[in-house]
Design an enzyme around this catalytic site. Structure first.
Site, PDB file in Angstrom:
ATOM      1  N   ASP A   1      67.809 -46.202-103.040  1.00 23.50           N
ATOM      2  CA  ASP A   1      68.255 -47.100-101.963  1.00 23.50           C
ATOM      3  C   ASP A   1      68.029 -48.603-102.193  1.00 23.50           C
ATOM      4  OD1 ASP A   1      67.959 -44.511-101.082  1.00 23.50           O
ATOM      5  OD2 ASP A   1      66.630 -45.006 -99.433  1.00 23.50           O
TER       6      ASP A   1
ATOM      7  N   TRP B   1      63.607 -39.679-109.955  1.00 30.15           N
ATOM      8  CA  TRP B   1      62.859 -40.110-108.782  1.00 30.15           C
ATOM      9  C   TRP B   1      61.374 -39.827-109.006  1.00 30.15           C
ATOM     10  CZ3 TRP B   1      59.476 -38.563-105.081  1.00 30.15           C
ATOM     11  CH2 TRP B   1      59.370 -39.380-103.935  1.00 30.15           C
TER      12      TRP B   1
HETATM   13  C1  FRU Z   1      67.141 -42.121 -98.912  1.00 28.18           C
HETATM   14  C2  FRU Z   1      65.650 -41.838 -98.984  1.00 28.18           C
HETATM   15  C3  FRU Z   1      64.913 -42.537 -97.859  1.00 28.18           C
HETATM   16  C4  FRU Z   1      63.530 -42.657 -98.426  1.00 28.18           C
HETATM   17  C5  FRU Z   1      63.821 -42.944 -99.872  1.00 28.18           C
HETATM   18  C6  FRU Z   1      62.773 -42.442-100.826  1.00 28.18           C
HETATM   19  O1  FRU Z   1      67.788 -41.944-100.128  1.00 28.18           O
HETATM   20  O2  FRU Z   1      65.412 -40.444 -98.959  1.00 28.18           O
HETATM   21  O3  FRU Z   1      64.950 -41.849 -96.628  1.00 28.18           O
HETATM   22  O4  FRU Z   1      62.780 -43.670 -97.831  1.00 28.18           O
HETATM   23  O5  FRU Z   1      65.068 -42.358-100.162  1.00 28.18           O
HETATM   24  O6  FRU Z   1      63.028 -42.893-102.121  1.00 28.18           O
END
Ligand code: FRU
Length: 468
Positions: free
Chosen positions: A23, A47
């Protein structure tokens, strides 16, 4: 290693120097410069407990990387990541509200920045807000992505969550950004039919006034996966939001997500989304994953939400071609190609069943962007352009007409940047997808029409330069 030689790496999109991004966070125009922070893993294309990456631009086109702004720490609140959040100007003090995650708990944390936004200090009182006691019985599945704004009587903030199995945002108030009082769910009734596409969790709420109405952007999490963002347009009264209409912000499949917007000094509402990969990055031996979309402006015209790519992007244009009133039948190559292109065209239906553009990435590997006139739809077919490591989401359909009106004319604005394909139809509907062709590059473009002859009323196309 950055993966700079990877042919699928975008050359004019904002993305980290290496590693993973999701994000956009805390976007702001600050002292005349645009800042985009983003969810970031600096060491691998996957991630992991997120950092906040940071980039700055003078022109919305060229970006410079700045040091990572927030790093997860063992200290009280965010050992498992500095998740998404927003930027606010607290009487001259740059301030970030973000989601600190620790031992499974999501809570709102605060950090304050230096005047140039490079150095950030986490507040010793973190976390500044947690799941409200009154909602403890709900065992909330999510409590994250604070979005705050200032009103006459104080600060307000939304936190994304799920209530009763559907997406919701919780509204808070604070006198000082540190002491937060929970008020109520922000959208009172999903039952009125407008908000009929709630999904299970709302992530990344973003709320703002736009051209006389209010807009709530929410990213819709469903089941075990992210899906797409919705824009709800409606009325803000007595601290509650009453949606009057809904528009899906992007029709790509799991490709454009978590949009976040800012109001710039010229009064424009600019939005960026996260472009997720649609290939298995590690199987493809990548070193990077994810990019930010091109910035788009949002406006409301007669209640209709309009999206346009920012005009600043025109500075990327190089060699170009132009056509006027050209009949199209079959497959007609354009006298211009390349892996980084912009195309603007207006098509009229004529006698064709389908018409549009074919991006011929490699022999036998192409993407079709075509209007199916009778069905009133745009189809983006990447089935032959996903390469060996692609996922199977491959035909995206964007409904252009509802309720039987005939579709006669469509304007397309298309940006191709290696693996990224972003397009906006009729300055309104957006669709973003990804392509990963594997054969020797061909990088040709052709106009296509079948079942008859369509007309290209106007077409302009340019090769685009790199920003990195
Ligand atoms: C959206 C999300 C958010 C969270 C973030 C974690 O893609 O899941 O809700 O804060 O990514 O990286």
């Amino acid at each position: 290693m950055s993966g700079a030689h990877d042919r699928h790496r975008p050359r004019y999109h904002l993305l980290p120097p290496t590693g993973w991004m999701n994000d956009p966070n805390g976007v702001v125009e600050w002292q005349g410069r645009y800042h985009v922070f983003y969810q970031h893993n600096p060491v691998a294309p996957r991630w992991a407990p997120p950092h906040w990456g940071h980039a700055v631009s003078d022109d919305l086109v060229h970006w410079q990387h700045l040091p990572v702004a927030l790093t997860p720490e063992m200290s009280p609140a965010d050992a498992d990541g500095c998740w998404s959040g927003c930027f606010v100007d607290d009487g001259g003090t740059p301030t970030i509200l973000y989601t600190g995650v620790r031992a499974g708990e999501q809570a709102t944390c605060l950090a304050t920045g230096s005047a140039d936004l490079v150095h950030w200090r986490k507040d010793p009182t973190n976390p500044v807000s947690r799941v409200p006691g009154t909602l403890a019985a709900h065992a909330l599945e999510a409590y994250r992505d604070p979005y705050a704004w200032r009103e006459d009587d104080g600060w307000y903030a939304l936190v994304g969550t799920s209530l009763g199995g559907v997406g919701q945002a919780l509204l808070y108030r604070s006198p000082d950004l540190r002491r937060w009082e929970y008020l109520h769910p922000f959208v009172p009734a999903h039952a009125d039919g407008v908000c009929d596409d709630t999904g299970q969790i709302w992530e990344c709420p973003n709320f703002f006034a736009l051209d006389g109405e209010h807009v709530l952007l929410v990213s819709r999490w469903q089941g075990t996966a992210l899906t797409y963002p919705n824009a709800l347009v409606g009325r803000y009264a007595e601290r509650r939001f009453h949606p009057g209409s809904r528009q899906r912000l992007d029709w790509g499949y799991r490709c454009f997500y978590a949009p976040l917007s800012l109001l710039d000094d010229r009064g424009r509402r600019l939005v960026w989304g996260w472009l997720q990969e649609q290939r298995h990055v590690e199987r493809a031996n990548g070193h990077w994953a994810g990019a930010a979309s091109l910035p788009r402006t949002l406006t409301l015209e007669d209640g209709v939400l309009r999206q346009r790519f920012v005009p600043e992007l025109e500075t990327l244009r190089g060699a170009g071609v132009r056509l006027d009133d050209a009949p199209v039948h079959g497959v007609q190559p354009l006298d211009l190609g390349g892996p980084a292109l912009e195309l603007r065209l207006t098509l009229s239906r004529g006698s064709a069943a389908m018409a549009g553009v074919r991006l011929r990435h490699a022999p036998g590997e192409h993407t079709d962007v075509v209007v199916a006139w009778e069905a009133g739809r745009l189809m983006v077919d990447t089935r032959r352009a996903k390469g060996p490591h692609g996922t199977d989401y491959a035909v995206d359909t964007l409904p252009l007409v509802r309720g039987g009106a005939a579709l006669e004319r469509v304007s397309l604005h298309v940006y191709l940047d290696h693996s990224v394909l972003e397009l906006i139809v009729d300055e309104r509907h957006a669709l973003t997808t990804r392509v990963y062709p594997s054969g020797p590059p061909l990088d040709e473009v052709a106009l296509v029409a079948n079942g008859g002859t369509a007309t290209v009323e106007t077409l302009e196309a340019w090769q685009l330069g790199a920003i990195w």
